[in-house]
Design an enzyme around this catalytic site. Structure first.
Site, PDB file in Angstrom:
ATOM      1  CE  LYS A 110     -41.643  -4.895 -22.946  1.00  0.00           C
ATOM      2  NZ  LYS A 110     -40.542  -4.405 -23.797  1.00  0.00           N
ATOM      3  CE1 TYR A 153     -44.703  -3.556 -18.108  1.00  0.00           C
ATOM      4  CE2 TYR A 153     -45.532  -5.460 -19.301  1.00  0.00           C
ATOM      5  CZ  TYR A 153     -44.536  -4.541 -19.072  1.00  0.00           C
ATOM      6  OH  TYR A 153     -43.367  -4.596 -19.805  1.00  0.00           O
TER       7      TYR A 153
END
Ligand code: NAD
Length: 265
Positions: free
Chosen positions: A163, A156
């Site tokens: 994020k 990720y």
């Protein structure tokens, strides 16, 4: 019909698999009028087709590439003047280079870092500012995030950092806009098989792990995520701001980090 008479804008529908598409349906089902944006002409074709297939007419469609400030300003001016007031804004978009969603995070390029943060996190600040003059006194702003903002998730990488910036931006924006009654929240969704998600190396394995270790032992549906976003846009959530709401079948709560979970099989 808890959104009857409410009007707002949703950024991020690409196709029928998009989380934004589930959100659109939830908002519409509750009586809201929802304007949609598309990133470019190619995406417009896809959204047009989707609306036609579902026999949905009369939806305001606007071009908004969040990396271009002028399209953000034009979008919110047009929709603010047309609707008179904006009751909700939903930010459901993100982007990082494929090369920055695999391998070692340490290899992330300066340009890739900046671009992913700009499109995936700064855009929330930019659209909130552009929307501010038109936002209703009890408006809700909602964005989509993922557990990789706070835990290490295989591959990720750059998106986890973007994020984290997005979630921190939610809190700072909530403080800026709170005195006007405007709320800002994030929904942290579990893995869903979408175009963006498939850019993450090993994504299908994330789905398998989710089914194995989340308390509900399954993958969330677009409809479930859509309903959670719809709730946060509504007056039912009038006392909720600066929060991240997890809609991930309980995965974030079980104490098994995705990194450890990868080692389970
Ligand atoms: P998707 O590919 O359907 O949607 C991503 C959207 O981002 C597309 O509509 C694309 O056009 C848009 N976009 C990218 N760059 C843009 C730009 N410069 N300007 C305007 N729009 C741009 O994928 P999705 O999974 O539905 O993603 C929606 C949101 O949900 C993202 O924030 C994503 O990080 C988040 N999310 C996804 C998952 C998942 O597993 N799919 C899980 C948690 C959170």
């Amino acid at each position: 019909m808890i959104l009857k008479g409410k009007k707002g804008i949703l950024l991020g529908v690409a196709n029928h698999r998009s989380i934004a598409w589930g959100i659109f349906k939830s908002l519409q089902e509750q009586g809201a009028e929802v304007a949609l944006t598309y990133m470019n002409e190619r995406m417009k074709g896809s959204v047009d087709k989707l609306l036609a297939e579902q026999n949905i007419t009369g939806v305001e469609l606007l071009e908004c590439d969040v990396s271009r400030q002028e399209t953000i300003d034009a979008t919110f001016k047009t929709i603010g003047e047309k609707f008179g007031k904006i009751d909700f804004v939903v930010h459901c978009l993100a982007f990082a280079n494929k090369a920055d969603l695999e391998g070692r995070f340490i290899d992330t390029s300066r340009d890739g870092f900046g671009m992913a943060n700009d499109i995936s996190a700064y855009s929330l600040v930019a659209i909130s500012k552009a929307a501010e003059p038109y936002l209703a006194p009890d408006a809700g702003i909602v964005c989509l995030t993922y557990l990789g903002a706070e835990r290490i998730c295989n591959n990720y990488n750059m998106m986890g950092v973007a994020k984290a910036a997005l979630e921190a931006s939610v809190r700072y924006l909530a403080v800026d806009l709170g005195p006007k009654g405007i709320r800002v929240n994030a929904v942290s969704a579990g893995p869903v098989n979408t175009l963006a998600a498939r850019g993450i190396a090993g994504f299908t394995k994330m789905l398998t792990i989710q089914e194995k270790v989340s308390p509900l032992r399954r993958i969330n549906t677009q409809e479930e995520i859509g309903d959670a976003v719809m709730f946060l846009c509504s007056n039912l959530a009038r006392g909720i701001t600066a929060q991240t709401l997890y809609v991930d079948c309980g995965f974030a709560q079980v104490g098994v980090g995705p990194m450890e979970a990868y080692k389970l099989d």
